[in-house]
Design an enzyme around this catalytic site. Structure first.
Site, mmCIF file in Angstrom:
data_model
loop_
_atom_site.group_PDB
_atom_site.id
_atom_site.type_symbol
_atom_site.label_atom_id
_atom_site.label_comp_id
_atom_site.label_asym_id
_atom_site.label_seq_id
_atom_site.Cartn_x
_atom_site.Cartn_y
_atom_site.Cartn_z
ATOM 1 N N ASP A 265 0.638 -1.183 -0.051
ATOM 2 C CA ASP A 265 -0.317 -0.071 0.153
ATOM 3 C C ASP A 265 0.944 1.083 0.140
ATOM 4 O O ASP A 265 1.964 1.110 0.413
ATOM 5 C CB ASP A 265 -0.927 0.075 1.155
ATOM 6 N N CYS A 266 0.379 2.223 -0.263
ATOM 7 C CA CYS A 266 1.311 3.606 -0.196
ATOM 8 C C CYS A 266 1.288 4.419 0.994
ATOM 9 O O CYS A 266 2.022 4.739 1.527
ATOM 10 C CB CYS A 266 0.974 4.454 -1.659
ATOM 11 N N ASP A 267 -0.135 5.187 1.031
ATOM 12 C CA ASP A 267 -0.393 5.943 2.240
ATOM 13 C C ASP A 267 -0.192 5.243 3.556
ATOM 14 O O ASP A 267 -1.073 4.577 3.988
ATOM 15 C CB ASP A 267 -1.575 6.648 1.908
ATOM 16 N N ASP B 120 -1.680 -0.857 6.289
ATOM 17 C CA ASP B 120 -1.894 -0.193 7.474
ATOM 18 C C ASP B 120 -3.325 0.159 7.655
ATOM 19 O O ASP B 120 -3.576 0.489 8.855
ATOM 20 C CB ASP B 120 -1.125 0.953 7.432
#
Length: 212
Positions: free
Chosen positions: A9-11, A165
């Site tokens: 995931d990025c954020d 997250d």
């Protein structure tokens, strides 16, 4: 090693962008008479699509959201990302050490993902391995984004592991049949304690999980 591809995931996993986005959302919600707390936003919006967040604000507001509401949100956050965004501690060192393939799959638009990765000097690691929910019009917690990323990267589901997250992201990965590791922070510990997945608090420890 058990896995052949890591889907990040990025954020909140690669870049520490959640607080910037959330505070902007809180400020903009106030303009249409909706009061949100940071705790509420983290608990209810984390990992969800922006459309979901805006719809919640619209449902709570006595007035119609302005036509430029999303455009203004994008403009405010993009400016803040350029000046305030930081990488998740240890992510550079981790990516330098990883010897298997990896990519990033995010609910955000492709230009946002590229901007964030460029700002934290990681675009060279992901430039041709970026997957956006906007490209396929399917957002987490639906599993299609992760399925699309794995297929495009050329790996079977069981050869991949997802790093997330947010509960919505974990839900997407599990629904797709993926192994998933949860990156703990102060906002998700309570939720992740209810989910039976391996978790870690430091990017230095992810190497150990991958090797098990």
């Amino acid at each position: 090693m058990k896995y052949k591809c890591i889907i990040f995931d990025c954020d909140g996993v690669i870049v520490d962008s959640e607080s910037i986005s959330n505070l902007t959302l809180i400020e903009m919600a106030k303009t249409v008479g909706v009061i949100l707390t940071e705790a509420f936003v983290m608990n209810h919006f984390l990992g969800k699509s922006l459309a979901f967040c805006f719809q919640y604000i619209q449902d709570q507001s006595a007035e119609k959201l302005p036509d430029n509401f999303e455009a203004e949100f994008r403009e405010r956050t993009f400016h803040a990302f350029k000046t305030q965004l930081q990488p998740i501690p240890g992510i550079h060192e981790l990516l330098d050490k990883i010897e298997i393939d990896f990519c990033v799959a995010s609910n955000g638009p492709r230009d946002k993902i590229k901007l964030n990765l460029t700002t934290v000097k990681l675009i060279d690691k992901f430039e041709d391995k970026i997957f956006s929910a906007y490209d396929i019009n399917s957002w987490k917690p639906n599993p299609e984004l992760y399925l699309h990323a794995a297929k495009t990267m050329g790996y079977a589901i069981e050869e991949c592991v997802v790093i997330e997250d947010s509960p919505a992201g974990v839900q997407a990965a599990l629904a797709g049949g993926f192994a998933v590791f949860g990156y703990l922070n102060s906002h998700n510990k309570n939720e992740f304690s209810k989910i039976n997945i391996p978790v870690f608090e430091d990017m230095k420890n992810l190497d150990n999980l991958l090797s098990e």
